[in-house]
Scaffold this active site. Structure first.
Site, short mmCIF file in Angstrom:
data_model
loop_
_atom_site.label_atom_id
_atom_site.label_comp_id
_atom_site.label_asym_id
_atom_site.label_seq_id
_atom_site.Cartn_x
_atom_site.Cartn_y
_atom_site.Cartn_z
N SER A 1 -14.43 -12.03 -1.40
CA SER A 1 -14.16 -12.32 0.01
C SER A 1 -15.24 -11.82 0.96
O SER A 1 -15.19 -12.07 2.16
CB SER A 1 -12.79 -11.76 0.41
OG SER A 1 -12.87 -10.37 0.45
N LYS B 1 -6.14 -7.07 6.60
CA LYS B 1 -7.52 -7.12 7.07
C LYS B 1 -7.57 -7.19 8.59
O LYS B 1 -8.38 -6.50 9.24
CB LYS B 1 -8.24 -8.32 6.46
CG LYS B 1 -8.54 -8.12 4.98
CD LYS B 1 -9.20 -9.34 4.40
CE LYS B 1 -9.61 -9.08 2.95
NZ LYS B 1 -10.15 -10.29 2.33
N PRO C 1 0.82 -1.21 0.00
CA PRO C 1 0.00 0.00 0.00
C PRO C 1 0.86 1.27 0.00
O PRO C 1 2.06 1.19 0.30
CB PRO C 1 -0.81 -0.10 1.29
CG PRO C 1 -0.38 -1.33 1.98
CD PRO C 1 0.64 -2.03 1.19
N PRO C 2 0.27 2.40 -0.31
CA PRO C 2 1.04 3.64 -0.34
C PRO C 2 1.59 3.98 1.04
O PRO C 2 0.98 3.65 2.04
CB PRO C 2 0.01 4.70 -0.75
CG PRO C 2 -1.16 3.97 -1.24
CD PRO C 2 -1.15 2.61 -0.66
P1 ADP Z 1 5.57 4.46 -0.86
O1 ADP Z 1 6.61 4.61 -1.90
O2 ADP Z 1 5.43 3.05 -0.40
O3 ADP Z 1 4.28 5.08 -1.16
P2 ADP Z 1 7.23 6.28 0.63
O4 ADP Z 1 8.55 5.63 0.39
O5 ADP Z 1 6.89 7.48 -0.14
O6 ADP Z 1 6.08 5.22 0.43
O7 ADP Z 1 7.07 6.57 2.17
C1 ADP Z 1 6.40 7.68 2.69
C2 ADP Z 1 7.20 8.25 3.83
O8 ADP Z 1 7.23 7.35 4.89
C3 ADP Z 1 8.63 8.52 3.48
O9 ADP Z 1 9.02 9.73 4.05
C4 ADP Z 1 9.37 7.36 4.09
O10 ADP Z 1 10.69 7.73 4.42
C5 ADP Z 1 8.55 7.07 5.31
N1 ADP Z 1 8.64 5.67 5.69
C6 ADP Z 1 7.85 4.67 5.25
N2 ADP Z 1 8.21 3.51 5.83
C7 ADP Z 1 9.21 3.77 6.66
C8 ADP Z 1 9.99 2.98 7.55
N3 ADP Z 1 9.79 1.67 7.68
N4 ADP Z 1 10.96 3.58 8.23
C9 ADP Z 1 11.17 4.89 8.12
N5 ADP Z 1 10.48 5.71 7.34
C10 ADP Z 1 9.50 5.16 6.58
#
Ligand code: ADP
Length: 806
Positions: A683, A726, A361-362
């Site tokens: 589901s 979920k 997920p994002p």
């Molecule tokens: P995605 O590409 O999966 O949508 P991003 O890489 O853009 O997510 O992450 C969004 C923000 O959350 C970034 O600033 C990222 O550094 C931070 N982030 C996400 N997961 C972690 C983690 N496990 N540890 C530290 N920072 C994280």
């Protein structure tokens, strides 16, 4: 050609042979004389009566003519002036007096002396109408001729039209014409004025015809020449203006500049050849034409691509692990997998294995992991979003014949990176779509295929570019949507969502320090408490990742920054209350589930690309004819599930204590609220069926139970995907019991420990079991013949239900 002699006495005088000219009576002209014989003749004539006989040579190339080489008809002329020029040349000015013919040759040395007789003709006056008509024609034609040649002065035409002696007229006209010696000689030798006129008219007509044809050809040629000349002239002017303005960018310098750039760029052979060829085309072109602009852009692309520039890759695994650990909390499996991947690369000396695809997920850190990998490997990082790309040309460029053609995104990314071995992140491969404009995924396949990408040909560049040293990493929200052939070449690493605890760690260790830095808030002036983070997580965000969490932290810090600036001495403590102050009213209320048990409302669990969600499914019944209405943006598969659930209930109506004829008497409306979220997939099967049974029996569903599982016509419960997301969503929503398909039991260990400890997870294989755990009481079967089951309130299973066989 017998001259009409009027018996005038012959005169003896020197003869001057003329080369290339014919002198007529009444004509005054000067010419240069160099032959010693001729000079002598002139000098002697000058000493006597200044009269000399001028006759044309038959062949003007003849240096020493004999008697036979000289025309016998010529003109007696008076020498008006002699001028000695440097060398032995004499310039002589003569005036033609009378036409005459040689009667006899007297002497050949030291110059020719001849006895000549004038050819006298009586004046021919206007009265003779035939001659007059001829004369007019001659004058008219001569005027036309003069216009066409452009070499005859207007005075000459004027004086011609003023002549009233028609014997004189042809001589004046002929002397003004630019025709050959033979033609003129023909006129001179003609004794009869009338015939002279006729001859002349003939010649004029022919000459005019020739001149007109010439003029036509000329004007055509000129049109072309004019255009080129005009452009040349303007270009020269522009150069001059640019020089004046001190603008050295263009003009001749431009070509040289490109040439040196091409030499310095150390292009591969094929690219260099192409560049030189294009440059040559450019130099032949009008500097400001549209086409030259196109070539310039193209040359710039060739020159700016990093054909040979590369960074040195760092394959130190310890370093890579360190960078990943430093930038990311948790994600142990992902980090480990990445380090393994790099190890294999190292062993295979940089040869490519499958393409890594980070799926999840994002906001779970896919992009930021890719960035860390690039940093660890000492590669340049470029992100390229594939979302919504429909056109193959976006990947591979447009051919240059298109107006506004540009290279595709791959080449653009390489240029942006400035090296030939960057890490290119292909974001959202699952959002590629294809239509009539071509299939971008097949172009992408070629890009990713190690066999083919050594010679990647962009349509615009028309030159192969070696992509084999590029490290491609892809991301996807929903791996099932990745085009199959692409998926086959990828190794998918799943990143599921975070639990609240993980989010808190990520926020305190990474997001808050990062945002403090970005907002320029000095250390020690602000303390962000854990309660504040927790408040944001529970009440201001609902997500699997941490993107909105980070955004909310940023907006809190923006507000804090203002306060810190306004009061320089204050130290801020951000707690839950402060969060509410800065972010406004809570946006999500957790524990919504902890309301009363309701009839006809079942809680399902859905997987969406942004993580898990709980979904309430509502069923109401009305008197009617058995219509079924489904609302809430349900997909086809979900609608089918609803029909399957209904059929299963019909087949078991009596067992569930339901009137078997309900499908004829009752209309059923099934609704899944939050219509903005499209819902699909099988589901929700057991949830739909449970809500229906509850509505049909009037037995309430426990408020703290959520469920997920596909249902078959026979009531079997089939496995589903996304169990971890979920259950996380159920936990967020304050649910404490989750019913899952038996076949998903193996996935339970993926669920974080802490969540598992707080949830009762009940695997089931038959729909009937679902009813047992979900309804506040089991419905009594209708037929007394069936084995009666006591109506009991089933006590909720204890926490060890996971290990129980329900
Ligand atoms: P995605 O590409 O999966 O949508 P991003 O890489 O853009 O997510 O992450 C969004 C923000 O959350 C970034 O600033 C990222 O550094 C931070 N982030 C996400 N997961 C972690 C983690 N496990 N540890 C530290 N920072 C994280």
């Amino acid at each position: 050609m017998k001259p009409a002699s009027k018996g005038k006495k012959a005169k003896i005088m020197p003869l001057l042979p003329l080369r290339g000219i014919v002198v007529f009576p009444y004509m005054i002209l000067h010419f240069d004389v160099g032959r010693s014989k001729s000079v002598k003749a002139l000098e002697d004539a000058m000493l006597k009566d200044q009269c000399i006989f001028l006759a044309a040579q038959k062949d003007s190339g003849e240096e020493e003519p004999n008697r036979d080489d000289i025309h016998s008809v010529g003109t007696i002329a008076r020498i008006k002036q002699l001028l000695r020029l440097p060398g032995d040349t004499i310039r002589v000015l003569v005036e033609g007096l009378e036409r005459a013919h040689i009667v006899s040759w007297e002497n050949d040395d030291p110059y020719f002396t001849v006895s000549v007789e004038e050819i006298r003709t009586s004046r021919v006056l206007r009265s003779k109408s035939e001659v007059e008509a001829l004369a007019r024609q001659v004058v008219e034609h001569f005027e036309r001729y003069a216009k066409l040649t452009n070499r005859i002065s207007p005075d000459a035409t004027l004086s011609v039209s003023a002549i009233d002696d028609f014997s004189r007229l042809p001589d004046v006209v002929a002397s003004n014409m630019n025709t050959g010696v033979e033609v003129k000689q023909g006129i001179l030798a003609e004794a009869s004025p009338k015939r002279r006129l006729e001859k002349l008219l003939d010649i004029l007509v022919k000459e005019i015809e020739i001149l007109e044809i010439e003029r036509n050809i000329n004007s055509k040629v000129r049109q072309q020449i004019d255009k080129t000349q005009r452009e040349y002239y303007l270009r020269e002017q522009m150069k001059a203006i640019q020089k004046e303005l001190g603008d050295h960018e263009s003009g001749g310098d431009e070509g040289d500049e490109y040439r040196t750039r091409i030499l310095e760029a150390k292009l591969p052979e094929e690219a260099e050849k192409k560049a030189v060829k294009e440059l040559e085309r450019l130099q032949k072109m009008h500097a400001s034409s549209a086409e030259s602009g196109v070539i310039r852009t193209y040359l710039d692309w060739i020159l700016e691509l990093p054909w040979t520039v590369a960074t040195e890759e760092n394959l130190d695994l310890g370093h890579a692990a360190e960078v990943l650990e430093r930038d990311h909390y948790g994600l142990e499996k992902v980090k480990e997998r990445m380090v393994e991947y790099l190890a294999v690369r190292k062993l295979r000396h940089g040869l490519h294995g499958p393409i890594i695809c980070l799926a999840g997920p994002p906001g779970v850190g896919k992009t930021s992991i890719a960035r860390s990998i690039a940093e660890a490997l000492n590669r340049k990082y470029v992100r390229m979003s594939l979302g919504g790309i429909r056109d193959e040309a976006e990947i591979r460029g447009h051919r240059r014949t298109y107006v506004g053609a540009m290279p595709g995104r791959i080449i653009a990314a390489i240029k942006q990176a400035g090296t030939r071995n960057p890490l290119i992140l292909l974001d959202e491969v699952d959002k590629l779509s294809s239509d009539f404009r071509g299939d971008p995924s097949s172009a992408l396949l070629e890009v990713l295929d190690a066999e083919q990408n050594k010679e990647f040909r962009d349509h615009y560049m028309e030159l192969p570019f070696d992509l084999s040293d590029v490290l491609f990493v892809t991301t996807a929200n929903y791996k099932e949507a990745i085009p199959r052939p692409l998926l086959d070449r990828m190794e998918v690493i799943d990143i599921t969502g975070y639990t609240d605890e993980e989010k808190i760690h990520i926020a305190t260790r990474h997001l808050i320090p990062k945002q403090l830095g970005l907002h320029g808030i000095p250390e020690g002036r602000l303390k962000f408490e854990t309660t504040a983070v927790r408040e944001i997580i529970s009440h201001y965000t609902r997500e699997a990742g941490v993107r909105n969490l980070e955004r909310s932290i940023a907006s809190v810090l923006r507000k804090c920054a203002k306060e810190l600036v306004m009061d320089e001495s204050v130290i801020l403590r951000v707690n839950a209350k402060a969060v509410r102050k800065y972010l406004g009213a809570r946006r999500f209320l957790v524990g919504k589930a902890s309301e009363a048990d309701e009839v006809g409302v079942a809680r399902g669990l859905a997987w969406t690309p942004v993580g898990g969600e709980t979904l309430a499914i509502e069923v109401t019944l009305m008197q009617g004819e058995g219509h079924v209405e489904l609302t809430g943006q349900l997909g086809d598969v979900m609608k089918e599930s609803a029909r399957i659930a209904r059929s299963h209930i019909r087949s078991k109506a009596e067992e569930f204590g339901i009137d078997p004829m309900f499908h004829k008497k009752l209309d059923m409306h099934l609704h899944v609220p939050e219509g903005a979220i499209p819902k699909d997939g099988p589901s929700a099967g057991i949830t739909l069926a449970t809500a229906m049974v509850s509505a049909l029996t009037g037995i309430a569903i426990r408020h703290n139970v959520a469920m997920t599982g596909e249902i078959t016509l026979r009531g079997r419960v089939l496995p589903i995907g996304g169990l971890k997301e979920k259950t996380l969503a159920a936990h967020r929503a304050g649910i404490d019991t989750v019913i899952i398909p038996m076949a998903n039991k193996k996935d339970i260990e993926e669920i974080p420990e802490k969540i598992r400890a707080k949830l009762r997870i009940i695997p089931v294989s038959q729909f009937e079991q679902v009813l047992r755990y979900a309804l506040v009481q089991m419905p009594a079967p209708q037929q007394k013949t069936a084995c009666p089951e006591p109506v009991v309130r089933v006590t909720p299973p204890d926490a060890s239900a996971v290990r129980q066989k329900p």
